[in-house]
Design a protein around this motif. Structure first.
Motif, short mmCIF file in Angstrom:
data_model
loop_
_atom_site.label_atom_id
_atom_site.label_comp_id
_atom_site.label_asym_id
_atom_site.label_seq_id
_atom_site.Cartn_x
_atom_site.Cartn_y
_atom_site.Cartn_z
N ARG A 158 0.84 -1.22 0.00
CA ARG A 158 0.00 0.00 0.00
C ARG A 158 0.86 1.25 0.00
O ARG A 158 0.55 2.24 -0.67
N ALA A 159 1.96 1.23 0.77
CA ALA A 159 2.85 2.40 0.80
C ALA A 159 3.50 2.62 -0.56
O ALA A 159 3.64 3.77 -1.01
N ALA A 160 3.88 1.53 -1.23
CA ALA A 160 4.48 1.66 -2.57
C ALA A 160 3.47 2.21 -3.56
O ALA A 160 3.82 3.02 -4.44
N TRP A 161 2.21 1.79 -3.44
CA TRP A 161 1.16 2.33 -4.32
C TRP A 161 0.98 3.82 -4.09
O TRP A 161 0.85 4.60 -5.05
N THR A 162 0.98 4.23 -2.83
CA THR A 162 0.85 5.66 -2.51
C THR A 162 2.01 6.45 -3.09
O THR A 162 1.81 7.54 -3.65
N ALA A 163 3.23 5.90 -2.98
CA ALA A 163 4.41 6.59 -3.53
C ALA A 163 4.32 6.68 -5.04
O ALA A 163 4.66 7.71 -5.64
N TRP A 164 3.88 5.61 -5.69
CA TRP A 164 3.74 5.61 -7.15
C TRP A 164 2.67 6.64 -7.57
O TRP A 164 2.88 7.41 -8.51
N ALA A 349 9.22 4.32 -8.89
CA ALA A 349 8.16 4.00 -7.92
C ALA A 349 7.28 2.87 -8.44
O ALA A 349 6.87 1.98 -7.68
N ARG A 350 7.00 2.89 -9.74
CA ARG A 350 6.18 1.81 -10.31
C ARG A 350 6.92 0.48 -10.24
O ARG A 350 6.33 -0.57 -9.94
N THR A 351 8.21 0.51 -10.52
CA THR A 351 9.00 -0.72 -10.45
C THR A 351 8.99 -1.29 -9.02
O THR A 351 8.86 -2.51 -8.83
N ALA A 352 9.12 -0.39 -8.05
CA ALA A 352 9.11 -0.84 -6.65
C ALA A 352 7.75 -1.44 -6.30
O ALA A 352 7.67 -2.49 -5.64
N TRP A 353 6.66 -0.79 -6.76
CA TRP A 353 5.33 -1.34 -6.50
C TRP A 353 5.15 -2.67 -7.20
O TRP A 353 4.61 -3.63 -6.62
N GLN A 354 5.61 -2.75 -8.46
CA GLN A 354 5.44 -3.99 -9.22
C GLN A 354 6.15 -5.16 -8.56
O GLN A 354 5.63 -6.28 -8.52
N ALA A 355 7.33 -4.88 -8.01
CA ALA A 355 8.09 -5.95 -7.34
C ALA A 355 7.30 -6.47 -6.14
O ALA A 355 7.20 -7.69 -5.92
N LEU A 356 6.72 -5.57 -5.36
CA LEU A 356 5.94 -5.99 -4.20
C LEU A 356 4.63 -6.66 -4.63
O LEU A 356 4.18 -7.62 -3.98
N ALA A 360 3.40 -10.34 -3.70
CA ALA A 360 2.06 -10.63 -3.16
C ALA A 360 1.38 -11.70 -3.98
O ALA A 360 0.73 -12.60 -3.42
N ARG A 361 1.52 -11.65 -5.31
CA ARG A 361 0.91 -12.68 -6.16
C ARG A 361 1.51 -14.05 -5.87
O ARG A 361 0.78 -15.05 -5.79
N ALA A 362 2.82 -14.09 -5.71
CA ALA A 362 3.46 -15.37 -5.41
C ALA A 362 2.96 -15.92 -4.07
O ALA A 362 2.68 -17.12 -3.94
N GLU A 397 -7.29 -4.72 -12.06
CA GLU A 397 -6.67 -3.40 -12.22
C GLU A 397 -5.68 -3.16 -11.08
O GLU A 397 -5.95 -3.52 -9.94
N PRO A 398 -4.52 -2.57 -11.38
CA PRO A 398 -3.55 -2.28 -10.31
C PRO A 398 -4.18 -1.41 -9.22
O PRO A 398 -5.00 -0.54 -9.50
N GLY A 399 -3.78 -1.68 -8.00
CA GLY A 399 -4.32 -0.93 -6.88
C GLY A 399 -3.41 -1.04 -5.67
O GLY A 399 -2.34 -1.64 -5.73
N PRO A 400 -3.82 -0.48 -4.56
CA PRO A 400 -2.97 -0.48 -3.36
C PRO A 400 -2.72 -1.87 -2.80
O PRO A 400 -1.82 -2.05 -1.99
N GLU A 401 -3.52 -2.87 -3.21
CA GLU A 401 -3.33 -4.23 -2.71
C GLU A 401 -2.88 -5.17 -3.80
O GLU A 401 -3.02 -6.40 -3.68
N GLY A 402 -2.32 -4.61 -4.88
CA GLY A 402 -1.78 -5.44 -5.95
C GLY A 402 -2.65 -5.41 -7.18
O GLY A 402 -3.44 -4.48 -7.38
#
Length: 547
Positions: A158-164, A349-356, A360-362, A397-402
């Motif tokens: 969620r923090a990464a989504w906010t930063a992105w 920021a998007r890369t950091a969110w995507q990694a998290l 989460a998907r894994a 759709e991308p969101g704060p929880e993935g």
């Protein structure tokens, strides 16, 4: 957990107190005895939407009080803190209803709104039944359920989504500012050039205006001052007074001292007159200016005032205004480079969110496999070993929880198409699916009271016994309330209440009676045999309780 439910004048209950206990609490009784009234009353005090005609006929008002025990980390404490209420180890909810439809709620004896009751209720009680569309049957909540099962901490995601999102907003803001600045670029360059050419200083307008007034006034008074200077000079009064002193000096020797005093006064007058003449001369020198200087002063003064009027600001603000325009112009000149830097930050920021999100998907994928396996283990004892439960992960759709959508699907028979729980399973099958899910998803949650409303409907025999055992497993270390018609389920209860309907005079009343050991045998025997309880039914009831 729920410790006490106090009901007064609600529907056909005049007054009832029920002291629920930890573990498995079962409520039994004949159809129509009033078991649903207990749930309606509990839902009323928790702010659930339900029937409106709750007040007992003839009563001035109805009232329900629910007392809950809160552990040190209970989620209700955060809700109370947000509402500015103290959170003690005991939480008392009370709600009053009047026949005219008015409602009033209290939390720890302080007036509260129904929304606060609902927020608290979500942390205190969870209701499950065949028509449960708020919990396990709601696909929108499946992801949260799987995340809880997986123990997934979503805070970093969620923090990464906010930063992105913030980085993206910064790019949009910069691009909008650059577009707006480019639209006025010509104006900016012309205005900055004008201001740079003039370079007005703070206070200059007032200074130029004073100089202008002085020079304009000098033209009018200089002629008079010049004539006065001439009258005071050697060609005027000063010369005459000097002549008078010379003449008197020559006559003083023969005047026997009579001219001494006039000569002294004349000497002083000549001195004062000289000082006056010098002052007037200095004034003339000060008023002596080049007419071109007045023209230049007026020209600059008028230019400053015209520029101030053009931009609608005070003359003294022109300098700061020029700085602002230079800043905007610099933003135009450097804007593309700045936006490139912001876009790079957004991409990072998007890369950091995507990694998290990928992590989460894994985690969800592995948890889905574990949940599917656990469900297979739970469905077999419930006589649904041929049914298939599957947790389906799909993209969202991308969101704060993935960017994952989670759906619980079932296929009740091999080869049958899979689908949503509430669309595929029959009544009895649905009850068992929900129960198996709850067993898998809830392991000793001591802070939540779970209510199962006739979740065993449509099953019997060994399957009902398996349902009872699963409910007993959920209740281990927690609190479970079960409304049931199944003797196999009732036999698994740690605490047993019977709901009875009585006719007193012309009024029908419902009452809840706590059952002791012998009374439990009688009640379960009634559930087995019906109205005529035989010794064989009693023995069967005893066997169920002991088994």
């Amino acid at each position: 957990m729920l410790r006490l439910l106090d009901i007064r004048d609600m529907l056909i209950i005049a007054r009832q107190e029920i002291a629920f206990q930890p573990g498995l609490n079962v409520l039994t009784g004949e159809t129509g005895a009033g078991k649903s009234i207990l749930l309606d009353s509990l839902g009323f005090v928790l702010g659930w939407r339900g029937r409106t005609d709750l007040v007992r006929q003839g009563a001035d008002r109805g009232e329900v009080t629910a007392v809950f025990e809160l552990g040190p980390d209970h989620a209700a404490r955060a809700v109370l803190d947000e509402a500015g209420l103290e959170a003690d180890d005991e939480l008392v909810l009370r709600r009053v209803a009047w026949p005219d439809g008015r409602r009033q709620a209290y939390v720890n004896d302080r007036r509260a709104g129904v929304e606060l009751l609902r927020e608290l209720g979500e942390t205190l009680v969870e209701l499950h039944g065949q028509h449960d569309d708020r919990g396990l049957l709601n696909p929108r909540g499946h992801r949260a359920l799987l995340d809880e099962f997986a123990g997934l901490d979503l805070a970093p995601l969620r923090a990464a989504w906010t930063a992105w999102a913030a980085a993206g907003q910064a790019v949009e803001t910069a691009e909008s500012a650059l577009d707006a600045a480019r639209k006025e670029e010509d104006f900016l360059r012309h205005a900055v050039a004008e201001l740079d050419k003039l370079r007005p200083e703070p206070g200059e307008e007032a200074k130029l205006d004073a100089q202008r007034r002085l020079m304009q006034g000098a033209e009018r008074i200089r002629a008079d001052i010049a004539r006065a200077h001439q009258a005071l000079s050697a060609e005027g009064a000063e010369g005459l007074m000097i002549d008078a002193r010379r003449w008197l000096d020559g006559a003083a020797a023969q005047a026997d001292g009579r001219l001494d005093t006039p000569l002294a006064a004349l000497e002083r007058a000549i001195t004062e007159l000289g000082e006056a003449a010098d002052g007037v001369e200095r004034c003339l020198e000060a008023l002596d200016f080049d007419p071109r200087a007045l023209e230049a002063t007026e020209e600059r003064l008028f230019a400053i005032r015209a520029l101030a009027r053009k931009h609608g600001i005070a003359p003294d603000d022109l300098g700061n205004f020029a700085n602002d325009l230079r800043t905007k112009l610099a933003a135009v000149d450097d804007g593309a480079k700045g936006i490139d830097r912001l876009r790079q930050a957004e991409a990072a920021a998007r890369t950091a969110w995507q990694a998290l999100a990928d992590q989460a998907r894994a985690t969800r994928s592995k948890a889905a496999e574990r949940l599917d396996h656990a469900m297979a283990q739970e469905l077999a004892p419930l006589k649904m070993e041929r049914a298939l439960f599957q947790t389906v992960l799909s993209s969202a759709e991308p969101g704060p929880e993935g960017q994952d959508q989670i759906t619980f699907t079932v296929a009740t028979n091999p080869g049958a198409p899979a689908g949503a729980l509430n669309k595929i399973a029959s009544g009895g099958e649905l009850s068992r699916f929900l129960l198996a899910l709850k067993v898998c998803l809830t392991r000793g949650n001591a802070g939540l009271t779970l209510i199962f409303d006739e979740i065993d409907r449509g099953v019997g025999g060994a399957t009902a016994d398996a349902v009872g055992r699963r409910l007993q497993a959920i209740a281990d270390g927690a609190q479970v309330l079960v409304v049931t018609h199944s003797p196999q389920v009732a036999a698994r209860g740690a605490h047993h209440w019977r709901v009875e309907k009585r006719v007193e005079g012309d009024m029908t009343r419902s009452a809840v009676v706590g059952l002791g050991a012998d009374q439990r045998i009688e009640e379960i025997a009634r559930m087995l045999a019906g109205d005529r309880i035989t010794e064989a039914a009693r023995q069967a009831a005893q066997a169920l309780i002991e088994g």
